[in-house]
Design a protein around this motif. Structure first.
Motif, PDB file in Angstrom:
ATOM      1  N   THR A   1       0.841  -1.191   0.000  1.00 50.98           N
ATOM      2  CA  THR A   1       0.000   0.000   0.000  1.00 50.98           C
ATOM      3  C   THR A   1       0.876   1.240   0.000  1.00 50.98           C
TER       4      THR A   1
ATOM      5  N   GLU B   1      -6.772  -2.004  -0.950  1.00 45.85           N
ATOM      6  CA  GLU B   1      -6.269  -1.052   0.039  1.00 45.85           C
ATOM      7  C   GLU B   1      -7.402  -0.523   0.909  1.00 45.85           C
TER       8      GLU B   1
ATOM      9  N   SER C   1      -1.932  -6.734   4.313  1.00 47.29           N
ATOM     10  CA  SER C   1      -1.286  -5.731   3.464  1.00 47.29           C
ATOM     11  C   SER C   1      -0.175  -5.052   4.269  1.00 47.29           C
TER      12      SER C   1
ATOM     13  N   LYS D   1       2.584  -1.535   4.257  1.00 45.46           N
ATOM     14  CA  LYS D   1       2.967  -0.261   3.656  1.00 45.46           C
ATOM     15  C   LYS D   1       4.328  -0.385   2.966  1.00 45.46           C
TER      16      LYS D   1
END
Length: 223
Positions: free
Chosen positions: A153, A167, A186, A188
């Motif tokens: 993301t 996302e 997910s 970053k």
């Protein structure tokens, strides 16, 4: 500040851009060389850009006379427009960079691949990622660190509908992914980048694979 140097390939990508920003704000590297296709806007004077043609990487052999090499190269088949072009970016360039790194006996080679990477995979994308991992492992680099993130993301230059939807729902889905499933959370791009930087600052010999939950845990401990 350590008297060390680094080389970054893929500095304009999601993870690469975050990595350059992190390396430039930490004191481990005195100089950070970037291999780029076009000039980037950078705030740090420690970053030195080299606008090159990746198809002629051998011409820039001397730029691999550094302590560490970070490879954040990657594309999609849609963007590359063919499997051959995709393989060139995600396999040929990273392998050639690894060979040059091995020739110069760099301390460490750090590469971003993807969750599910396997040279035995029936999925082309995952198979290429696995093949590049296998080839790099065969080069007998002093230290090879493979980072396999799940869904990345961050602010991408290109719009990807499926990833944008993922996302949006990931903040609600991530807490439900526990135990063996936490690697599917997910992550970053900045978390992956910081994990790479932290790993490089504590060099160890050998080949290592870093999964998403391991990267997240490492960064959380550092915070």
């Amino acid at each position: 500040m350590e008297n060390k140097t680094a080389l970054v390939l893929g500095a304009s990508g999601l993870v690469g851009a975050a990595l350059v920003e992190i390396l430039a704000t930490r004191d481990y590297y005195q100089q950070i060389h970037l291999l780029v296709r076009r000039p980037l806007q950078l705030a740090s004077g420690r970053c030195i850009q080299h606008v090159i043609d990746m198809d002629e990487l051998q011409r820039y052999n001397h730029l691999f006379e550094v302590n560490d090499v970070f490879c954040c190269l990657g594309t999609t088949i849609k963007k590359a427009k063919s499997r051959e072009a995709f393989r060139r970016v995600d396999y040929e360039y990273p392998v050639e960079a690894g060979q040059l790194a091995a020739q110069h006996h760099v301390d460490g080679y750090y590469i971003v691949t993807a969750m599910g990477a396997s040279s035995r995979s029936s999925i082309f994308y995952s198979r290429v990622k696995g093949e590049v991992e296998d080839k790099l492992a065969s080069l007998q680099l002093r230290s090879l660190h493979i980072f396999r993130p799940s869904l990345l993301t961050g602010n991408r230059e290109e719009y990807r509908f499926g990833e944008r939807v993922a996302e949006k729902i990931s903040p609600f889905l991530n807490p439900l992914l526990v135990g063996p499933l936490k690697n599917y959370r997910s992550i970053k791009a900045s978390t992956v980048a910081l994990s790479m930087a932290l790993t490089a600052e504590k060099p160890v010999k050998g080949t290592y694979v870093h999964l998403s939950h391991q990267m997240a845990d490492q960064v959380a401990r550092h915070s």
